[in-house]
Enzyme design. Structure first.
Site, PDB file in Angstrom:
ATOM      1  N   ARG A 168      -1.175 -10.411   0.403  1.00 46.43           N
ATOM      2  CA  ARG A 168      -2.550 -10.448   0.902  1.00 46.43           C
ATOM      3  C   ARG A 168      -3.031  -9.078   1.371  1.00 46.43           C
ATOM      4  O   ARG A 168      -4.173  -8.951   1.778  1.00 46.43           O
ATOM      5  CB  ARG A 168      -2.613 -11.408   2.094  1.00 46.43           C
ATOM      6  N   LYS A 170      -6.223 -22.388  -4.543  1.00 47.70           N
ATOM      7  CA  LYS A 170      -4.873 -21.903  -4.870  1.00 47.70           C
ATOM      8  C   LYS A 170      -3.821 -22.987  -4.652  1.00 47.70           C
ATOM      9  O   LYS A 170      -2.952 -23.196  -5.481  1.00 47.70           O
ATOM     10  CB  LYS A 170      -4.511 -20.665  -4.027  1.00 47.70           C
TER      11      LYS A 170
END
Ligand code: AMP
Length: 215
Positions: free
Chosen positions: A90, A14
């Site tokens: 998340r 990422k």
């Protein structure tokens, strides 16, 4: 305002993909909650003191703390440039709070890019990762070795291993991803926002595919 979320387990690339996209294309602003937290820890702020134990153990920092940091940043944001969220949200709670917050700002999520990588590759990547302590550039002992051992190719800064890139912590971070973050995949898939990408292909190829998806 245009929001793109990068989703994927620790080590899926990422950070590297974000850095590439922000530097070379699209003019995205990179918002990585992990980087924001590491800065708070380095500054010794109250947020940093609260977060550091969780980070060292590979646990998630409480949702309330993360939301406070992101909201504070949103208040000062430059609305003309799209934002690339890396490592946020998340948890389902963070996803809900982000959507509320975006709605208040008249914004929405344009796409969620999911980087998929086999667990064995993730462990190999995280275990050999070295990061420049000055500019944050990421290297790897075998995959992306620096020209001079221990020194950043870009700024000459010192390379160091992240405290949470130790073997036992890596396993915990992968477990936490499965338990808390994977649920977001179904959420965004149901909304038609999810784009799956193989995270183990070369960076240039991956960036090219992302370009097509975001065009
Ligand atoms: P990262 O750099 O994205 O791998 O994040 C490093 C660590 O920071 C994670 O293992 C967590 O402890 C914490 N962290 C980063 N982003 C979040 C988030 N959105 N929610 C909770 N904890 C986070």
């Amino acid at each position: 305002m245009n929001i793109v979320i990068l989703l994927g387990p620790p080590g899926s690339g990422k950070g590297t993909v974000s850095e590439h996209l922000c530097r070379k294309q699209h003019g995205y602003v990179h918002w990585a909650t992990g980087d924001m937290l590491r800065r708070e820890v380095a500054r010794g702020s109250a947020v940093g003191e609260e977060a550091k134990g969780y980070m060292k153990a590979g646990e998630l920092v409480p949702d309330g703390t993360i939301i406070r940091i992101v909201e504070a940043r949103m208040e000062t944001m430059d609305c003309d440039r799209p934002i690339l969220f890396d490592g946020f949200p998340r948890t389902l709670r963070q996803a809900e709070l982000l959507e509320d917050s975006l709605a208040r700002h008249g914004a929405g999520i344009a796409a969620v890019l999911l980087l998929e990588v086999q667990p064995a590759v993730l462990i190999q990547r995280l275990g050999g990762r070295w990061v420049c302590q000055d500019c944050g550039a990421v290297f790897h002992v075998t995959n992306i070795p620096p020209k001079v051992e221990g020194m950043c190719d870009h700024c000459g800064g010192k390379l160091q291993q992240r405290k949470d890139d130790k073997p036992t912590t890596i396993n915990n971070r992968l477990e936490v991803y499965t338990q808390k973050t994977e649920a977001l995949i179904a959420r965004y898939e149901a909304r038609g926002l999810l784009k799956r990408l193989r995270g183990d292909q070369g960076l240039e190829k991956l960036a090219e595919k992302i370009n097509i998806l975001l065009a």
